[in-house]
Design an enzyme around this catalytic site. Structure first.
Site, PDB file in Angstrom:
ATOM      1  N   GLN A 160       3.332   8.371  -4.930  1.00 36.82           N
ATOM      2  CA  GLN A 160       4.208   7.279  -4.533  1.00 36.82           C
ATOM      3  C   GLN A 160       3.944   6.089  -5.438  1.00 36.82           C
ATOM      4  O   GLN A 160       2.911   5.984  -6.080  1.00 36.82           O
ATOM      5  CB  GLN A 160       3.932   6.890  -3.072  1.00 36.82           C
ATOM      6  CG  GLN A 160       4.195   8.019  -2.090  1.00 36.82           C
ATOM      7  CD  GLN A 160       3.722   7.668  -0.685  1.00 36.82           C
ATOM      8  OE1 GLN A 160       2.749   6.942  -0.512  1.00 36.82           O
ATOM      9  NE2 GLN A 160       4.412   8.194   0.302  1.00 36.82           N
ATOM     10  N   ARG A 187       0.843  -1.194   0.000  1.00 41.74           N
ATOM     11  CA  ARG A 187       0.000   0.000   0.000  1.00 41.74           C
ATOM     12  C   ARG A 187       0.872   1.235   0.000  1.00 41.74           C
ATOM     13  O   ARG A 187       1.884   1.298   0.692  1.00 41.74           O
ATOM     14  CB  ARG A 187      -0.896   0.028   1.245  1.00 41.74           C
ATOM     15  CG  ARG A 187      -1.800   1.252   1.311  1.00 41.74           C
ATOM     16  CD  ARG A 187      -2.581   1.316   2.606  1.00 41.74           C
ATOM     17  NE  ARG A 187      -1.756   1.351   3.790  1.00 41.74           N
ATOM     18  CZ  ARG A 187      -1.121   2.433   4.248  1.00 41.74           C
ATOM     19  NH1 ARG A 187      -1.207   3.566   3.600  1.00 41.74           N
ATOM     20  NH2 ARG A 187      -0.403   2.378   5.339  1.00 41.74           N
ATOM     21  N   VAL A 188       0.474   2.227  -0.805  1.00 39.32           N
ATOM     22  CA  VAL A 188       1.069   3.558  -0.743  1.00 39.32           C
ATOM     23  C   VAL A 188      -0.050   4.544  -0.480  1.00 39.32           C
ATOM     24  O   VAL A 188      -1.208   4.305  -0.810  1.00 39.32           O
ATOM     25  CB  VAL A 188       1.833   3.933  -2.037  1.00 39.32           C
ATOM     26  CG1 VAL A 188       3.110   3.113  -2.168  1.00 39.32           C
ATOM     27  CG2 VAL A 188       0.970   3.787  -3.262  1.00 39.32           C
ATOM     28  N   SER A 189       0.309   5.658   0.146  1.00 43.33           N
ATOM     29  CA  SER A 189      -0.706   6.608   0.596  1.00 43.33           C
ATOM     30  C   SER A 189      -1.190   7.555  -0.483  1.00 43.33           C
ATOM     31  O   SER A 189      -2.328   7.992  -0.473  1.00 43.33           O
ATOM     32  CB  SER A 189      -0.172   7.419   1.767  1.00 43.33           C
ATOM     33  OG  SER A 189       0.138   6.554   2.830  1.00 43.33           O
ATOM     34  N   THR A 190      -0.331   7.928  -1.401  1.00 43.84           N
ATOM     35  CA  THR A 190      -0.727   8.923  -2.406  1.00 43.84           C
ATOM     36  C   THR A 190      -0.414   8.426  -3.808  1.00 43.84           C
ATOM     37  O   THR A 190       0.372   7.500  -3.993  1.00 43.84           O
ATOM     38  CB  THR A 190       0.029  10.256  -2.198  1.00 43.84           C
ATOM     39  OG1 THR A 190       1.410  10.053  -2.504  1.00 43.84           O
ATOM     40  CG2 THR A 190      -0.130  10.772  -0.783  1.00 43.84           C
TER      41      THR A 190
END
Length: 185
Positions: free
Chosen positions: A13, A7-10
């Site tokens: 990324q 998982r990446v937040s934005t």
């Protein structure tokens, strides 16, 4: 079977580092999310949890990729464990599998940390409320009617004005009028 979750937040990324690490570790399938960890609805994680079967292992690059906070992490890992699914974090080199003594110890430690975190939050909240009370702030919704309004409402009610009319004039419910009148008696 090893199932990876990344998982990446934005959107700025990318998942390359996590996916490469998960593939190198031998994950057969990888589920991903491009969403903040603060969000409770993470479709990739939900799909991964639905996909895994007893005896499988969910693998993440780091612990913070799986849970929003310690409590959420514990909840997810316990949910997996109840289904006979192990959990492994690559960066922290943490394996949680209730079948092993070390896994059981890790679960107990995580549960203790989660309880500690909850207690700290409760203590900070109580201290904040106490500080606010010391400054004359008590929280809650402000009173709808002032003391002058209450005196006038009591006079109107005592003189026989229908409660419905009083409520309409102050744009409140009849229940509110009755509640305030009950406080005055």
């Amino acid at each position: 079977m090893k199932i990876g979750y990344a998982r990446v937040s934005t959107g700025l990324q990318n998942l390359n580092l996590q996916e490469d690490s998960l593939k190198k570790f031998g994950c057969d399938k990888i589920f991903t999310d491009h969403i903040s960890g603060a969000k409770s609805h993470r479709p990739g994680l939900e799909s991964a949890i639905e996909f895994v079967r007893s005896g499988d292992t969910i693998v993440v690059w780091r612990l913070d990729r799986l849970g929003r906070n310690m409590e959420d992490l514990i909840r997810i890992v316990n949910q997996l464990n109840e289904r006979g699914i192990a959990f492994y974090s690559l960066q922290e080199n943490i394996s949680m599998d209730k079948a092993s003594s070390t896994g059981q110890l890790m679960f107990h430690l995580f549960a203790a940390f989660a309880e500690f975190e909850r207690n700290l939050i409760l203590e900070r909240s109580a201290a904040g409320r106490e500080a606010a009370r010391a400054r004359g702030r008590f929280g809650g919704r402000p009173e709808k009617l002032s003391n002058d309004d209450l005196r006038l409402i009591k006079t109107l009610a005592d003189s026989g004005t229908p409660i419905k009319s009083i409520a309409e004039r102050w744009e409140v419910s009849r229940t509110t009028i009755y509640r305030y009148l009950g406080k005055l008696n």
